[in-house]
Design a protein around this motif. Sequence first.
Motif, PDB file in Angstrom:
ATOM      1  N   LYS A 118       0.743  -1.246   0.124  1.00  0.00           N
ATOM      2  CA  LYS A 118      -0.050   0.121   0.102  1.00  0.00           C
ATOM      3  C   LYS A 118       0.813   1.119  -0.002  1.00  0.00           C
ATOM      4  O   LYS A 118       0.395   2.401  -0.550  1.00  0.00           O
ATOM      5  N   THR A 119       2.106   1.190   0.821  1.00  0.00           N
ATOM      6  CA  THR A 119       2.633   2.427   0.627  1.00  0.00           C
ATOM      7  C   THR A 119       3.878   2.635  -0.510  1.00  0.00           C
ATOM      8  O   THR A 119       4.107   3.944  -0.674  1.00  0.00           O
ATOM      9  N   ALA A 120       4.045   1.830  -1.051  1.00  0.00           N
ATOM     10  CA  ALA A 120       4.946   1.987  -2.435  1.00  0.00           C
ATOM     11  C   ALA A 120       4.278   2.561  -3.660  1.00  0.00           C
ATOM     12  O   ALA A 120       3.174   2.080  -3.949  1.00  0.00           O
ATOM     13  N   ARG A 121       4.953   3.338  -4.267  1.00  0.00           N
ATOM     14  CA  ARG A 121       4.226   4.223  -5.584  1.00  0.00           C
ATOM     15  C   ARG A 121       4.640   3.481  -6.466  1.00  0.00           C
ATOM     16  O   ARG A 121       3.786   3.184  -7.416  1.00  0.00           O
ATOM     17  N   GLU A 122       5.739   2.590  -6.591  1.00  0.00           N
ATOM     18  CA  GLU A 122       6.145   1.581  -7.801  1.00  0.00           C
ATOM     19  C   GLU A 122       6.551   0.376  -7.199  1.00  0.00           C
ATOM     20  O   GLU A 122       7.286   0.340  -6.153  1.00  0.00           O
ATOM     21  N   ILE A 123       5.768  -0.577  -7.717  1.00  0.00           N
ATOM     22  CA  ILE A 123       6.018  -1.874  -7.113  1.00  0.00           C
ATOM     23  C   ILE A 123       6.663  -2.833  -8.117  1.00  0.00           C
ATOM     24  O   ILE A 123       6.140  -3.266  -9.229  1.00  0.00           O
ATOM     25  N   SER A 124       7.689  -3.274  -7.629  1.00  0.00           N
ATOM     26  CA  SER A 124       8.375  -4.669  -8.584  1.00  0.00           C
ATOM     27  C   SER A 124       8.410  -5.652  -7.880  1.00  0.00           C
ATOM     28  O   SER A 124       8.875  -5.923  -6.618  1.00  0.00           O
ATOM     29  N   MET A 125       7.523  -6.534  -8.349  1.00  0.00           N
ATOM     30  CA  MET A 125       7.116  -7.871  -7.494  1.00  0.00           C
ATOM     31  C   MET A 125       7.836  -9.188  -8.218  1.00  0.00           C
ATOM     32  O   MET A 125       7.705  -9.339  -9.371  1.00  0.00           O
ATOM     33  N   CYS A 126       8.530  -9.845  -7.548  1.00  0.00           N
ATOM     34  CA  CYS A 126       9.120 -11.140  -7.849  1.00  0.00           C
ATOM     35  C   CYS A 126       7.911 -12.178  -7.423  1.00  0.00           C
ATOM     36  O   CYS A 126       8.000 -12.477  -6.308  1.00  0.00           O
ATOM     37  N   VAL A 127       7.533 -12.899  -8.536  1.00  0.00           N
ATOM     38  CA  VAL A 127       6.314 -13.865  -8.241  1.00  0.00           C
ATOM     39  C   VAL A 127       6.865 -14.894  -8.994  1.00  0.00           C
ATOM     40  O   VAL A 127       7.431 -15.173  -9.776  1.00  0.00           O
ATOM     41  N   ARG A 128       6.101 -16.085  -8.282  1.00  0.00           N
ATOM     42  CA  ARG A 128       6.152 -17.384  -9.158  1.00  0.00           C
ATOM     43  C   ARG A 128       4.884 -18.163  -8.949  1.00  0.00           C
ATOM     44  O   ARG A 128       4.211 -18.265  -8.026  1.00  0.00           O
ATOM     45  N   PHE A 129       4.322 -18.606 -10.393  1.00  0.00           N
ATOM     46  CA  PHE A 129       3.156 -19.267 -10.350  1.00  0.00           C
ATOM     47  C   PHE A 129       3.137 -20.582  -9.498  1.00  0.00           C
ATOM     48  O   PHE A 129       3.960 -21.564  -9.971  1.00  0.00           O
ATOM     49  N   PHE A 130       2.500 -20.857  -8.571  1.00  0.00           N
ATOM     50  CA  PHE A 130       2.429 -22.133  -7.645  1.00  0.00           C
ATOM     51  C   PHE A 130       0.996 -22.244  -7.056  1.00  0.00           C
ATOM     52  O   PHE A 130       0.842 -21.879  -6.109  1.00  0.00           O
ATOM     53  N   PRO A 131      -0.060 -22.619  -7.889  1.00  0.00           N
ATOM     54  CA  PRO A 131      -1.657 -22.708  -7.500  1.00  0.00           C
ATOM     55  C   PRO A 131      -1.825 -23.584  -6.367  1.00  0.00           C
ATOM     56  O   PRO A 131      -3.087 -23.648  -6.069  1.00  0.00           O
ATOM     57  N   TYR A 132      -0.781 -24.301  -6.097  1.00  0.00           N
ATOM     58  CA  TYR A 132      -1.324 -25.339  -5.266  1.00  0.00           C
ATOM     59  C   TYR A 132      -1.446 -25.714  -3.732  1.00  0.00           C
ATOM     60  O   TYR A 132      -2.189 -26.377  -3.211  1.00  0.00           O
ATOM     61  N   ASN A 133      -1.247 -24.223  -3.126  1.00  0.00           N
ATOM     62  CA  ASN A 133      -1.585 -24.425  -1.601  1.00  0.00           C
ATOM     63  C   ASN A 133      -1.844 -22.966  -1.421  1.00  0.00           C
ATOM     64  O   ASN A 133      -1.611 -22.396  -0.093  1.00  0.00           O
ATOM     65  N   TYR A 134      -2.455 -22.144  -2.027  1.00  0.00           N
ATOM     66  CA  TYR A 134      -2.604 -20.756  -1.873  1.00  0.00           C
ATOM     67  C   TYR A 134      -3.956 -20.496  -1.026  1.00  0.00           C
ATOM     68  O   TYR A 134      -4.230 -19.389  -0.791  1.00  0.00           O
ATOM     69  N   ARG A 135      -5.062 -21.410  -1.380  1.00  0.00           N
ATOM     70  CA  ARG A 135      -6.418 -21.091  -0.905  1.00  0.00           C
ATOM     71  C   ARG A 135      -6.193 -21.132   0.628  1.00  0.00           C
ATOM     72  O   ARG A 135      -6.213 -22.159   1.341  1.00  0.00           O
ATOM     73  N   GLN A 136      -6.521 -19.969   1.256  1.00  0.00           N
ATOM     74  CA  GLN A 136      -6.826 -19.914   2.649  1.00  0.00           C
ATOM     75  C   GLN A 136      -7.860 -18.994   2.996  1.00  0.00           C
ATOM     76  O   GLN A 136      -8.355 -18.313   2.217  1.00  0.00           O
ATOM     77  N   LYS A 137      -8.019 -18.340   4.482  1.00  0.00           N
ATOM     78  CA  LYS A 137      -9.284 -17.686   4.601  1.00  0.00           C
ATOM     79  C   LYS A 137      -8.701 -16.422   4.679  1.00  0.00           C
ATOM     80  O   LYS A 137      -9.768 -15.457   4.440  1.00  0.00           O
ATOM     81  N   GLU A 138      -7.629 -15.791   5.134  1.00  0.00           N
ATOM     82  CA  GLU A 138      -7.266 -14.267   5.302  1.00  0.00           C
ATOM     83  C   GLU A 138      -7.005 -13.885   3.819  1.00  0.00           C
ATOM     84  O   GLU A 138      -6.657 -14.306   2.998  1.00  0.00           O
ATOM     85  N   ARG A 139      -7.989 -12.764   3.462  1.00  0.00           N
ATOM     86  CA  ARG A 139      -7.824 -11.913   2.347  1.00  0.00           C
ATOM     87  C   ARG A 139      -7.748 -10.325   2.668  1.00  0.00           C
ATOM     88  O   ARG A 139      -8.466  -9.780   3.445  1.00  0.00           O
ATOM     89  N   THR A 140      -7.357  -9.869   1.505  1.00  0.00           N
ATOM     90  CA  THR A 140      -6.980  -8.296   1.765  1.00  0.00           C
ATOM     91  C   THR A 140      -7.152  -7.826   0.349  1.00  0.00           C
ATOM     92  O   THR A 140      -6.473  -8.454  -0.745  1.00  0.00           O
ATOM     93  N   VAL A 141      -7.674  -6.645   0.074  1.00  0.00           N
ATOM     94  CA  VAL A 141      -8.023  -6.263  -1.313  1.00  0.00           C
ATOM     95  C   VAL A 141      -7.117  -4.922  -1.246  1.00  0.00           C
ATOM     96  O   VAL A 141      -7.055  -4.120  -0.645  1.00  0.00           O
ATOM     97  N   HIS A 142      -6.672  -5.031  -2.693  1.00  0.00           N
ATOM     98  CA  HIS A 142      -5.693  -3.731  -3.064  1.00  0.00           C
ATOM     99  C   HIS A 142      -6.540  -3.292  -4.184  1.00  0.00           C
ATOM    100  O   HIS A 142      -6.519  -3.749  -5.160  1.00  0.00           O
TER     101      HIS A 142
END
Length: 142
Positions: A118-142
């Motif tokens: 939320k605080t960064a104006r420019e965001i450089s994200m290093c991500v890796r597609f790994f859809p096998y264990n991401y479904r959890q209850k905690e959510r945050t909207v951006h």
Amino acid sequence: MDSWIPYDDYPVVFLPAYENPPAWIPPHERVYHPEYNNELTQFLPRIVTLKKPPGAQRPQLGFNILGGKASQLGIFISNVIPDLDAHQAGLQEGDKVLAVNDVDLQDIEHSKAVEILKTAREISMCVRFFPYNYRQKERTVH
């Protein structure tokens, strides 16, 4: 003598069932099978860059995150809103966020990850597609 740790003392992580698993293909048939191509490049880390528009009070980049240190699984992209900046930059549901602006997010509290995003104006994200264990209850909207 090796120290023995009782089985009950190990942390337990429950992973959700894998949704829609592909049909099993015997190894000797995989080379010529049209649905088996050994393409694993989609699972390699990649950089996604997002810029928040200047002057916007609460600019929305168009994605949700979930997870964090408490889940022991990391921070994941749980939703990407079509046609917004995150979607156009190639972010997708199931991406694990490895780092944001060179800050390692693999063992970070959820609230700290939200603050960084939320605080960064420019965001450089290093991500890796790994859809096998991401479904959890905690959510945050951006």
